[in-house]
Design a protein around this motif. Structure first.
Motif, PDB file in Angstrom:
ATOM      1  N   ASP A 138      14.300 -11.123 -66.817  1.00  0.00           N
ATOM      2  CA  ASP A 138      13.302 -10.950 -67.872  1.00  0.00           C
ATOM      3  C   ASP A 138      13.515  -9.591 -68.522  1.00  0.00           C
ATOM      4  O   ASP A 138      14.562  -8.956 -68.312  1.00  0.00           O
ATOM      5  CB  ASP A 138      11.877 -11.117 -67.310  1.00  0.00           C
ATOM      6  CG  ASP A 138      11.553 -10.110 -66.214  1.00  0.00           C
ATOM      7  OD1 ASP A 138      12.235  -9.054 -66.140  1.00  0.00           O
ATOM      8  OD2 ASP A 138      10.610 -10.348 -65.426  1.00  0.00           O
ATOM      9  N   GLU A 139      12.543  -9.119 -69.263  1.00  0.00           N
ATOM     10  CA  GLU A 139      12.718  -7.857 -69.983  1.00  0.00           C
ATOM     11  C   GLU A 139      12.850  -6.651 -69.052  1.00  0.00           C
ATOM     12  O   GLU A 139      13.330  -5.591 -69.456  1.00  0.00           O
ATOM     13  CB  GLU A 139      11.555  -7.628 -70.966  1.00  0.00           C
ATOM     14  CG  GLU A 139      10.188  -7.422 -70.332  1.00  0.00           C
ATOM     15  CD  GLU A 139       9.472  -8.734 -69.977  1.00  0.00           C
ATOM     16  OE1 GLU A 139       8.307  -8.668 -69.555  1.00  0.00           O
ATOM     17  OE2 GLU A 139      10.096  -9.810 -70.130  1.00  0.00           O
ATOM     18  N   ASN A 140      12.430  -6.800 -67.785  1.00  0.00           N
ATOM     19  CA  ASN A 140      12.518  -5.697 -66.828  1.00  0.00           C
ATOM     20  C   ASN A 140      13.777  -5.747 -65.962  1.00  0.00           C
ATOM     21  O   ASN A 140      13.990  -4.886 -65.131  1.00  0.00           O
ATOM     22  CB  ASN A 140      11.282  -5.702 -65.920  1.00  0.00           C
ATOM     23  CG  ASN A 140      10.024  -5.392 -66.713  1.00  0.00           C
ATOM     24  OD1 ASN A 140      10.014  -4.485 -67.535  1.00  0.00           O
ATOM     25  ND2 ASN A 140       8.964  -6.168 -66.479  1.00  0.00           N
ATOM     26  N   THR A 143      15.487 -11.235 -61.911  1.00  0.00           N
ATOM     27  CA  THR A 143      14.288 -11.716 -61.210  1.00  0.00           C
ATOM     28  C   THR A 143      14.619 -12.603 -60.020  1.00  0.00           C
ATOM     29  O   THR A 143      13.954 -12.541 -58.985  1.00  0.00           O
ATOM     30  CB  THR A 143      13.385 -12.527 -62.160  1.00  0.00           C
ATOM     31  OG1 THR A 143      14.131 -13.640 -62.688  1.00  0.00           O
ATOM     32  CG2 THR A 143      12.889 -11.664 -63.314  1.00  0.00           C
TER      33      THR A 143
END
Length: 411
Positions: A138-140, A143
């Motif tokens: 994801d954007e971070n 995952t």
């Protein structure tokens, strides 16, 4: 199925990364599609496993044929001495042989594979024996990993250590390249490196099984005067051409095999100059004055090679040695020191010891092995676009990059 660190691939790099991460107290899982780990280790060093090369960091870098400077931080973080200490701490005594090559005293690659598994297991690493299919993010950052049965394993730290595309029977089928490409990473062209060479001349197959020691092999690119590689050591004739340590190392210098032509020159007597070899030949001829040419070379060449070299010399085999002219003798000496072999290609990539190509080093932080594109994604081992010569250097790359990637697991 939540972990602090997930390692995809249970080879040398993956097991080192997993053990290193687990030592710091992290909850670590290795996803390995084979039932046993370290399968490719079993075929290294002719089943003996050339663990590393007992040399300096500068020498390690000098023996990396592609992107050596990228490995400076990795080799400094975990060098060949550290590898030796780690393996011996796991109960496998090692020995250093010619060329600083390091092997287990037992000469059994299985002992190394078992020790690396033990090193991970005793630090609490868990093993999931399913193929990894996809890495999600994801954007971070990363995952999770999707397995082939669609089960998901979650982590914010994923180390991709799936190996290259050589020896697919051991599990190195290039899966990691696909996963990395799906995440936006550039994969440099995959081609075989450290691979036996096919030879055009028919005499090579007639010499099948003949092993030569202390010979010099020089590799030339057609149209260039200077060799692109030259080394003294061991080689072997096979049904398709040539193999052995100096041949495998030579193959690493063939950068454009599809576009360029290459040939080899084999020096059967590298310790002697043409003049010294001629004097040696004169002495042999004096001892065999009444013999035929083909029966006078027993002390000079392996038995299997005599008819081949006699035929290539153009001197009739039945010629008495006392009838051979000085020029014929000099020409024969030249042949002994310049046996030319035309490279017609390499063996298939699945027979390569390592593959050249892989994840572009421009997209990996050399200080941590973390992706510059996606947070929490790391790379280790042969999947990276680095490769080295024979002598234990490629396994040291696996250990060093694995250690560095495994060490970088703090939140």
């Amino acid at each position: 199925m939540n972990f602090d660190v997930i390692v995809i691939g249970g080879g040398a790099a993956g097991l080192m990364a997993a053990a290193t991460a687990a030592k710091s107290g992290k909850n670590v899982a290795v996803i390995e599609k084979n039932e046993r780990t370290g399968r490719k280790i079993l075929v290294t060093g002719k089943g003996r496993c050339n663990v590393t090369n007992n040399c300096s960091v500068d020498a390690l870098i000098a023996n990396v044929s592609k992107n050596g400077k990228f490995l400076y931080s990795a080799f400094n973080a975990f060098n060949s001495g550290d590898t030796i200490q780690y393996i011996e701490s796991l109960g496998v005594p090692l020995k250093t042989e010619r060329g600083n090559r390091v092997f287990p005293v037992s000469d059994k690659a299985m002992d190394i594979a078992d020790a690396l598994y033990k090193g991970a297991k005793q630090n609490g690493v868990k093993f999931i024996h399913f193929p990894a299919k996809k890495i999600l993010f994801d954007e971070n950052g990363v995952t999770s990993v999707v397995l082939s049965n669609n089960q998901m394993v979650f982590s914010r730290k994923i180390i991709l250590a799936t190996g290259g595309a050589s020896y697919p029977k051991t599990g190195s089928t290039g899966d990691g390249y696909k996963m990395a490409a799906e995440l936006g990473h550039t994969v440099a062209e995959i081609r075989p490196s450290l691979i036996p060479l096919c030879i055009k001349e028919g005499f090579a197959s007639k010499l099948m099984g003949l092993s030569l020691k202390n010979v010099n092999l020089s590799l030339y690119e057609q149209g260039r005067e200077k060799p692109v590689y030259s080394e003294q050591g061991e080689m072997l004739f096979t049904h398709f051409g040539i193999s052995g340590p100096i041949v495998l190392s030579a193959s690493a210098h063939m950068k454009n095999i599809d576009k360029k032509q290459y040939y080899c020159k084999l020096d059967l007597k590298p310790a002697l100059s043409i003049e010294q070899l001629d004097k040696r030949l004169q002495r042999d001829f004096l001892d065999n004055l009444n013999k035929n040419f083909r029966n006078s070379l027993d002390n000079l060449l392996p038995q299997k090679m005599i008819p081949i070299m006699v035929n290539l010399s153009g001197i009739p085999a039945e010629t008495k040695v006392n009838q051979i002219s000085k020029q014929q003798r000099i020409d024969f000496c030249y042949l002994l020191k310049n046996l030319r072999m035309t490279v017609s290609g390499t063996r298939p990539i699945d027979e390569a010891i390592v593959t050249s190509g892989g994840i572009s080093v421009k997209e990996i932080d050399s200080r941590t092995m973390e992706s510059k594109l996606i947070r929490g994604l790391y790379f280790a081992g042969e999947i990276i676009d680095v490769d080295a010569y024979t002598g234990g250097f490629n396994l040291q790359i696996a250990f060093s990059t694995g250690y560095l990637a495994g060490k970088q697991n703090e939140e």
